[in-house]
Design an enzyme around this catalytic site. Sequence first.
Site, mmCIF file in Angstrom:
data_model
loop_
_atom_site.group_PDB
_atom_site.id
_atom_site.type_symbol
_atom_site.label_atom_id
_atom_site.label_comp_id
_atom_site.label_asym_id
_atom_site.label_seq_id
_atom_site.Cartn_x
_atom_site.Cartn_y
_atom_site.Cartn_z
ATOM 1 N N UNK A 122 0.829 -1.207 0.093
ATOM 2 C CA UNK A 122 -0.084 0.009 -0.032
ATOM 3 C C UNK A 122 0.781 1.394 -0.114
ATOM 4 N N LYS A 157 0.597 3.477 -2.986
ATOM 5 C CA LYS A 157 -0.495 4.344 -3.169
ATOM 6 C C LYS A 157 -0.023 5.738 -3.713
ATOM 7 C CE LYS A 157 -4.544 2.984 -0.442
ATOM 8 N NZ LYS A 157 -5.263 3.274 0.495
ATOM 9 N N ALA A 171 -14.494 9.167 0.629
ATOM 10 C CA ALA A 171 -13.398 8.606 1.019
ATOM 11 C C ALA A 171 -13.441 7.117 1.663
ATOM 12 C CB ALA A 171 -12.134 9.183 1.389
ATOM 13 N N ASP A 179 -14.092 2.967 2.146
ATOM 14 C CA ASP A 179 -13.384 1.976 1.492
ATOM 15 C C ASP A 179 -13.982 1.199 0.207
ATOM 16 O OD1 ASP A 179 -11.146 1.687 3.775
ATOM 17 O OD2 ASP A 179 -12.818 1.572 4.778
ATOM 18 N N ASP A 210 -11.524 -4.342 2.729
ATOM 19 C CA ASP A 210 -12.296 -3.189 2.356
ATOM 20 C C ASP A 210 -13.787 -3.616 2.404
ATOM 21 O OD1 ASP A 210 -10.314 -1.420 1.742
ATOM 22 O OD2 ASP A 210 -10.430 -1.922 -0.531
#
Length: 346
Positions: A16, A19, A48, A50, A90
């Site tokens: 991650u 990103k 914003a 998930d 998520d």
Amino acid sequence: MEEKIRLTQYSHGAGUGCKISPKVLGTILHSELEKFYDPNLIVGNETADDAAVYDLGNGTAIISTTDFFMPIVDDPFDFGRIAATNAISDIFAMGGKPIMGIAILGFPTNVLPAEVAQKIVDGGRFACHQAGIALAGGHSIDSPEPIFGLAVTGVIDTEKVKRNASAKSGCKLYMTKPLGIGILTTAEKKGKLKPEHQGLATAAMCQMNSIGSQFSQVDGVTAMTDVTGFGLLGHLIEICEGSNLSAVVFSDKIKTLDGVKDYIAQGCVPGGTGRNFDSYGHKVGILTEEQKAILCDPQTSGGLLVAVELNSVQTVIDIAKDAGIDLYEVGKLKPKSESDIVVEVK
């Protein structure tokens, strides 16, 4: 003897930490085009969250998400397992139940043997089976660097969806995993990771966040997200801004993986930490360098950040205990500050 392939040597980023920074992402997502309105899309990209959530109109909603990245570990099977666990998370972060995964694979077929990709996909399949779902298909491309992840579909009772925009002032904030994944994986990439710390980050990243489905059944859980590439502060800011609140983080209560502070002192801080702070540092109070390294550390397949009303705290603690989750308090939510500071660190 055949030389062991180290996947992290074939990518410029890791997990991650790949990103795009929140600041740059904001520019990318800005559009002058007229927005398409669908009344059944109850969670889009405005807050914003998930995943996207679509109301079927019968009390059930569909959750849809995707997540993929480049290798954060050298072992192909572990890379696939971590990437899939991270993508499935998520769904759990919205409070839902996953029902199906679709693989996303980019692979340098002229550089690495196909057997490596097979192990990556097998790792993803293993994680899907752990979550109780099938890896139902996918798509692959020839790419300069290895990339793997999933598109995941889930379901949830419509009224149980946990949005970033639904947090309430006075809620306590809890985490389900310690921080420091980015720091330990950076130490490993630099060859500084001690034998006693081998595997700690991988074990944390492979821990499924399925507890989120249980937390969603508690009305006093007002918001939930998983802490990934933007670090604890970045994802907490998303909740605060979505819910028009501010927050306090108690730095002395933050739990980290073993060895994290020693590796910070040795300079094992991933590049994503600095990019994160550059994006939202003006929204947080004064931090020490150590606090910055920990609280802005990009997590891959990190834990859940859960906002809980006081009358539901014991219920949430009991659920976590029964599931073997070491839940710990990290802060609290409060009314929106009049200053530009969204999160204060004490």
